[in-house]
Design an enzyme around this catalytic site. Sequence first.
Site, short mmCIF file in Angstrom:
data_model
loop_
_atom_site.label_atom_id
_atom_site.label_comp_id
_atom_site.label_asym_id
_atom_site.label_seq_id
_atom_site.Cartn_x
_atom_site.Cartn_y
_atom_site.Cartn_z
CE LYS A 1 35.74 46.79 32.85
NZ LYS A 1 36.20 48.18 32.95
NE ARG B 1 38.30 52.63 42.53
CZ ARG B 1 38.36 53.73 41.82
NH1 ARG B 1 38.02 54.89 42.35
NH2 ARG B 1 38.76 53.69 40.56
N1 BES Z 1 39.88 46.66 35.57
C1 BES Z 1 39.46 47.99 35.31
C2 BES Z 1 40.62 48.90 34.91
C3 BES Z 1 41.14 48.73 33.51
C4 BES Z 1 40.43 49.22 32.44
C5 BES Z 1 42.36 48.17 33.30
C6 BES Z 1 40.93 49.11 31.16
C7 BES Z 1 42.88 48.06 32.02
C8 BES Z 1 42.16 48.52 30.95
C9 BES Z 1 38.84 48.60 36.56
O1 BES Z 1 38.14 47.71 37.36
C10 BES Z 1 37.86 49.61 36.10
O2 BES Z 1 36.92 49.25 35.46
N2 BES Z 1 38.12 50.87 36.42
C11 BES Z 1 37.28 51.92 36.00
C12 BES Z 1 37.16 52.90 37.14
C13 BES Z 1 36.14 53.97 36.91
C14 BES Z 1 34.75 53.39 36.88
C15 BES Z 1 36.26 54.99 38.00
C16 BES Z 1 37.91 52.58 34.79
O3 BES Z 1 39.14 52.71 34.76
O4 BES Z 1 37.19 52.92 33.86
MN MN Z 2 36.13 47.50 36.72
#
Ligand code: BES
Ligand code: MN
Length: 493
Positions: free
Chosen positions: A277, A351
């Site tokens: 990230k 997921r």
């Molecule tokens: N934990 C995150 C989702 C999230 C992001 C929650 C920001 C709250 C604030 C999740 O694991 C994630 O990183 N999801 C990705 C999915 C994508 C790579 C398809 C996302 O939402 O960017």
């Molecule tokens: Mn994630």
Amino acid sequence: MEFSTKQLGPEKQTGGCVIVGVYENGKFTDAAKALDKACGHALTALVTRGDLSGKASSTLLLQQLSGSAAERVLLVGLGKHGALDSKTALEALRAALRAALATPASDATLYCTDWEVAGRDAAWLGAQAVLAAADVSYRSDSLKSKPAEPAKLTHLTLATGGKVSKKLETAIAQAAATAQGVGLAKTLGNLPGNVCTPTYLAEQALALGKSHGLKVQVLEQADMEKLGMGSFLSVARGSVQPPKLISLEYHGGDKKQKPVVLVGKGITFDTGGISLKPGAEMDEMKYDMCGAASVLGTFQAVAAMKLPINLVGIIPTCENMPSGTATKPGDIVTSMSGQTIEILNTDAEGRLILCDALTYAAKFKPDCVVDIATLTGACVIALGHVVSGLLGNDDELAAELLAAGEQSWDRAWRMPLYEDYQTLLDSNFADMQNIGGRAGGTITAACFLARFTKDYRWAHLDIAGTAWKSGKEKGGTGRPVGLLTQFLINRAG
Ligand code: BES
Ligand code: MN
Ligand code: ZN
């Protein structure tokens, strides 16, 4: 904070602070009317002079009002008479309780069951007052070297001039138990990743089990390998923290009654893994276990109120870290269901742990399964921070959850889970890929989970926008413990 109920006219009420509501244009609630009369129409005089507007959420603190037996009287504005809706009433409750907390009073007596809120009754107002009081007095400073002074206000009485109904009594007891669960979920969410590890969450579950007589089991990596949880374990691979699969069982109902199963995402820190990230606000990914926290909070609440239902909780928990042993984009893993997954983005890890937990859930022969997860940033874009996303394969279950959200004011909003979206998860090399692209990100994430929940009634709550607040007020919200607890209360009948 402690809560109790009482039947007594507001003017006779002794103690630190008596709180009554007033509308605009000199219209009073029953409690304000009684107080006004006992105090030689001192409140009416305040209206005439322009000191008491009744504007929604305004407060006015009066000291040693002659005719009132209390040390202080706090007046809270409710806006126009006949126009008080749930949102305005809840804001007024919070404003009043905040103002009471700012006084040196150690106890307060709140008259709010006479507020006329469209579609709500006295029991709802009483319960919401309890939840609001617990919420505004919550502190998260266990890790400061000098904790702030604890709130002086430790006792709130919900009072009414009329009779305290059995319904109000029950609602307040249930709300107090719910508030405990919300508090637990907030506290776990707020703990940093170096404290709240998968092992820590397992210890918390065991402690909860011990104090409430729950059956708690913690599966280790070797157990999960035997079960074939290749998807879950692929997420844990990059971390030195061992993953855990926690299950909790509460038996409050008939033995033959099938349980509700709650599954909570427990990523104790989400770096994104090799699909790392960006740095900004990455600290907030300590909240990526708020689904798990909401499951533990709901167990706390349900056990405290001894609900006559059967409930199972499943918490897959691990860290998502980059390292030499971490899963790489393009890696293909086999889930417990036998379906293979091409991991195109290691940041779509929620997921991957949930799918194996959802397969595992079938062993409890559930009546229905609800998973709770901070699953997608896309949900924050779609719905903001007001409602949680709700998706699922059963209209009746979805309706139950939506209704529980309205009732508890911990609301959710349903999104579609049409088959049409499923092709976005097609992979050239495996049964599916773990991402569906930017469009409809919350829906494709749920579509992924739907491939593992075909054998039972299932709903998914995406709490990415509702589980915590950012910025100056940064902190866990305890959501959706309120929704889930209300859902279970309704099921208990
Ligand atoms: N934990 C995150 C989702 C999230 C992001 C929650 C920001 C709250 C604030 C999740 O694991 C994630 O990183 N999801 C990705 C999915 C994508 C790579 C398809 C996302 O939402 O960017
Ligand atoms: Mn994630
Ligand atoms: Zn995540």
